[in-house]
Motif scaffolding. Structure first.
Motif, PDB file in Angstrom:
ATOM      1  N   GLN A 154      41.769 -16.577   9.870  1.00 21.76           N
ATOM      2  CA  GLN A 154      40.907 -16.976  10.980  1.00 21.76           C
ATOM      3  C   GLN A 154      41.488 -16.684  12.367  1.00 21.76           C
ATOM      4  OE1 GLN A 154      37.766 -17.919  10.749  1.00 21.76           O
ATOM      5  NE2 GLN A 154      37.664 -17.938  12.986  1.00 21.76           N
ATOM      6  N   ARG A 202      32.398 -18.378  17.779  1.00 24.78           N
ATOM      7  CA  ARG A 202      33.644 -19.089  18.107  1.00 24.78           C
ATOM      8  C   ARG A 202      33.671 -19.565  19.549  1.00 24.78           C
ATOM      9  NH1 ARG A 202      34.100 -18.424  12.666  1.00 24.78           N
ATOM     10  NH2 ARG A 202      34.535 -16.249  12.130  1.00 24.78           N
ATOM     11  N   LYS A 233      42.058 -12.911  13.114  1.00 23.97           N
ATOM     12  CA  LYS A 233      40.902 -12.064  13.415  1.00 23.97           C
ATOM     13  C   LYS A 233      40.381 -12.366  14.810  1.00 23.97           C
ATOM     14  CE  LYS A 233      37.364 -14.599  10.691  1.00 23.97           C
ATOM     15  NZ  LYS A 233      36.237 -14.418   9.780  1.00 23.97           N
TER      16      LYS A 233
HETATM   17  N1  ASP Z   1      37.679 -18.374   8.153  1.00 22.94           N
HETATM   18  C1  ASP Z   1      36.476 -19.043   7.748  1.00 22.94           C
HETATM   19  C2  ASP Z   1      36.639 -19.592   6.328  1.00 22.94           C
HETATM   20  O1  ASP Z   1      37.546 -19.224   5.622  1.00 22.94           O
HETATM   21  C3  ASP Z   1      35.280 -18.174   7.772  1.00 22.94           C
HETATM   22  C4  ASP Z   1      34.869 -17.818   9.143  1.00 22.94           C
HETATM   23  O2  ASP Z   1      34.603 -18.711   9.951  1.00 22.94           O
HETATM   24  O3  ASP Z   1      34.774 -16.606   9.421  1.00 22.94           O
HETATM   25  O4  ASP Z   1      35.823 -20.383   5.897  1.00 22.94           O
END
Ligand code: ASP
Length: 609
Positions: free
Chosen positions: A195, A511, A198
């Motif tokens: 998370q 976000r 990215k």
């Molecule tokens: N990282 C988040 C999850 O693993 C997914 C996301 O918000 O892109 O649920």
């Protein structure tokens, strides 16, 4: 050269060809002086015929199951054809063969209908993987992987790897931790997802990122979970929710097309979280069938505004409904003729500890227009009819009613709906129904800690209109019993889940990309400024250097494969899965480590048992 062809490709076109095959001996059958061997490799099975002349060599080198064999010979048309096999019209008359390696007798048969139990097959997973059924699952997995990569590549997404040894910042699940030898007393964590990386990549300007990536969560393993699992993880810059929904609807449709040959016909349905909870009692509804929940008593919770139905059950002396926080009904089609035995069985079903209800009330909507109910005593026929009508029941249907505490009753009715859907064959394996669930609550109340936690994760942005509610109200919950009245309970997030046939296959959000809002979010979750700086200082810092608006999603790759493959279990689609206790029974891991390793790490064990 070990082979000229695979065991899956020879047909009548190859008759008279001299070929060399290599593979595993599936079966050896003797017919008089002749020996037939089915030779298997990844691509299929080819019948080999050993003539009498080879008997002395065969006697000197007896073949056994799973021997690795190289055989040379000539292709000929078979007299006894097998239409089930791609190679079933030919066989190879062996002129020469070599046993490349022997095998001990395998602990179970390497066939579709194997005699091996689950545990044995997990222990010898490398043998289980030779079976067609498992191989087909891995092939499907690879097809999904390829399709996703192609789509994402065509849409300018870039695959960028992110580290596995990171900082422990548990929020949600527990982290797996890894001791650092070079930094004694300090630990890495394995990522629960990439998370924050990215998001940092968005700050770096890589506006379309993806990765098919392992994630690690140290959770108690419910039936269909693995401690390490794979996500198709994606992030985009300069997007709003609508852009993300369209892009990733496209991804799933492409996967349907490439992998299943299905042109998903419609625009994917959308439903708000509130509607999903209200109509299906569940935030990942299976919309392949109706049977929606009907609230026949006014609810007290956040859903209070949704209730447009008149009060149908209170005030006639039926204590159970009078006392209940919630009373929910579903109309089960065509089941009005259920016998006493059948309704008793359903009552037992809802009383099971997993469902946890005290009882079940039913109304039979008879085809002659009369009504028969387990609560006839309290409710006259007109009232039964009114309830049945509200639930959408028609003549011939059976209305099932559950009552009790709101959350439990909603969950139980949702389970009952799914169970009845299954029993009535309404959850068809070959029907695929996608759904976007939108507008999730931003926060969830954590009772044990009496604080708010992020329902998705702390980087999810509130709906723009709801930002002032978050900023202008203190997160403190004075009265735990009334947390639903706290303004935070109604803040919605710019978050979305993709649901397939009642399973969440993906989830993501737009976000937060401003430092001050992110700080407020951390504060809302009960973090002190020092704590948020310690855990997420890198991200807060990055947001000061020109962070673009961004959002993303991650798909549960294993689950997606299992649904497309028509299986309940993600384990079937993972080459080397763990069992329900998180163990790799083949490797016998986890396991203890050497004293020397402990010394190097400067760690002393002090186990409590
Ligand atoms: N990282 C988040 C999850 O693993 C997914 C996301 O918000 O892109 O649920």
């Amino acid at each position: 050269m070990y082979r000229t062809h695979t065991c899956g490709e020879l047909t009548l076109k190859n008759v008279q060809n001299e070929v060399t095959l290599a593979g595993w001996v599936q079966t050896v059958r003797k017919f008089g002086a002749i020996t037939f061997v089915d030779l298997r490799d990844r691509y299929g099975i080819t019948q080999l015929l050993f003539n009498e002349s080879l008997n002395p060599v065969l006697d000197a080198n007896p073949l056994g199951r799973e021997f690795v064999l190289q055989a040379k010979g000539k292709v000929q048309e078979r007299s006894n054809k097998n239409p089930q096999l791609a190679t079933g019209e030919i066989e190879v008359i062996v002129t020469d063969f070599t046993v490349l390696n022997k095998a001990v007798t395998p602990p179970f048969t390497i066939q579709d209908d194997t005699d091996g139990g689950d545990d044995l097959r997990m222990k010898y997973r490398f043998l289980d993987l030779r079976r067609n059924a498992v191989k087909r699952n891995l092939e499907l997995r690879y097809a999904v992987n390829r399709s996703a990569r192609n789509y994402l590549h065509e849409n300018s997404f870039m695959d960028i790897e992110t580290p596995f040894l990171i900082k422990s910042t548990p929020e949600g699940a527990r982290d797996f931790v890894v001791p650092s030898r070079m930094n004694p007393g300090q630990f890495y964590a394995l990522p629960q997802s990439p998370q924050t990386f990215k998001q940092l990549l968005m700050v770096s300007g890589y506006d379309r990122y993806y990765q098919v990536v392992k994630c690690f969560r140290d959770e108690d393993l419910r039936a269909d979970r693995q401690p390490e699992f794979t996500q198709i993880d994606c992030e985009m810059s300069f997007v709003q929710q609508e852009d993300i929904l369209n892009m990733f609807e496209g991804l799933i449709k492409r996967i349907f097309k490439d992998v299943k040959g299905i042109d998903y016909p419609e625009k994917v349905d959308r439903m708000t979280w509130e509607d999903a909870m209200w109509q299906y009692g569940n935030d990942k509804p299976d919309i392949r069938f109706g049977m929606q929940l009907c609230n026949i008593k006014k609810p007290a919770s956040v859903f209070v505004e949704k209730s447009d139905k008149p009060e149908l059950v209170s005030g006639v002396g039926f204590q159970v409904f009078d006392d209940a926080e919630t009373v929910l009904a579903i109309a089960v089609p065509g089941c009005s003729e259920y016998t006493r035995k059948q309704t008793d069985e359903l009552t037992d079903w809802v009383k099971r500890p997993q469902i946890g209800m005290k009882g079940l009330v039913f109304i039979k909507c008879n085809t002659d227009g009369t009504y028969k109910s387990s609560v006839d005593k309290f409710y006259p026929a007109e009232r039964l009819k009114a309830i049945a009508d509200a639930a959408g029941a028609k003549a011939g249907d059976l209305v099932l009613i559950l009552a009790g505490a709101e959350e439990r009753t909603r969950k139980a009715t949702s389970e009952l709906r799914l169970e009845m859907g299954k029993r009535l064959g309404l959850r068809k394996e070959n029907e695929f129904k996608l759904l976007w669930v939108l507008d999730f609550p931003l926060f969830e109340y954590a009772e044990e800690e009496n604080r708010w936690v992020a329902r998705h994760h702390p980087f999810t942005s509130p709906k723009p209109d709801h930002i002032p509610v978050m900023i202008n109200n203190s997160p403190v919950i004075d009265n735990a019993a009334e947390y639903l009245q706290h303004p935070y309970a109604n803040i919605k997030a710019n978050a979305y889940d993709m649901v397939l046939n009642g399973n969440e296959i993906g989830g993501g959000s737009i976000r937060i990309f401003q430092r001050d809002l992110q700080e407020k979010m951390f504060a809302a979750l009960g973090m002190t400024p020092e704590e948020s700086q310690h855990k997420f200082g890198f991200l807060l810092g990055a947001f000061e250097y020109g962070a673009p608006p961004h959002g993303g999603i991650a798909f549960g790759f294993d689950r997606l494969c299992s649904i497309l493959g028509g299986s309940e279990s993600i384990r079937d689609f993972i080459a080397f899965p763990k069992n329900n206790s998180g163990r790799d029974v083949m490797l016998d891991a986890p396991s203890s480590i050497d004293d020397k390793q402990f010394q190097e790490l400067q760690i002393k064990l002090d186990l409590k048992q």
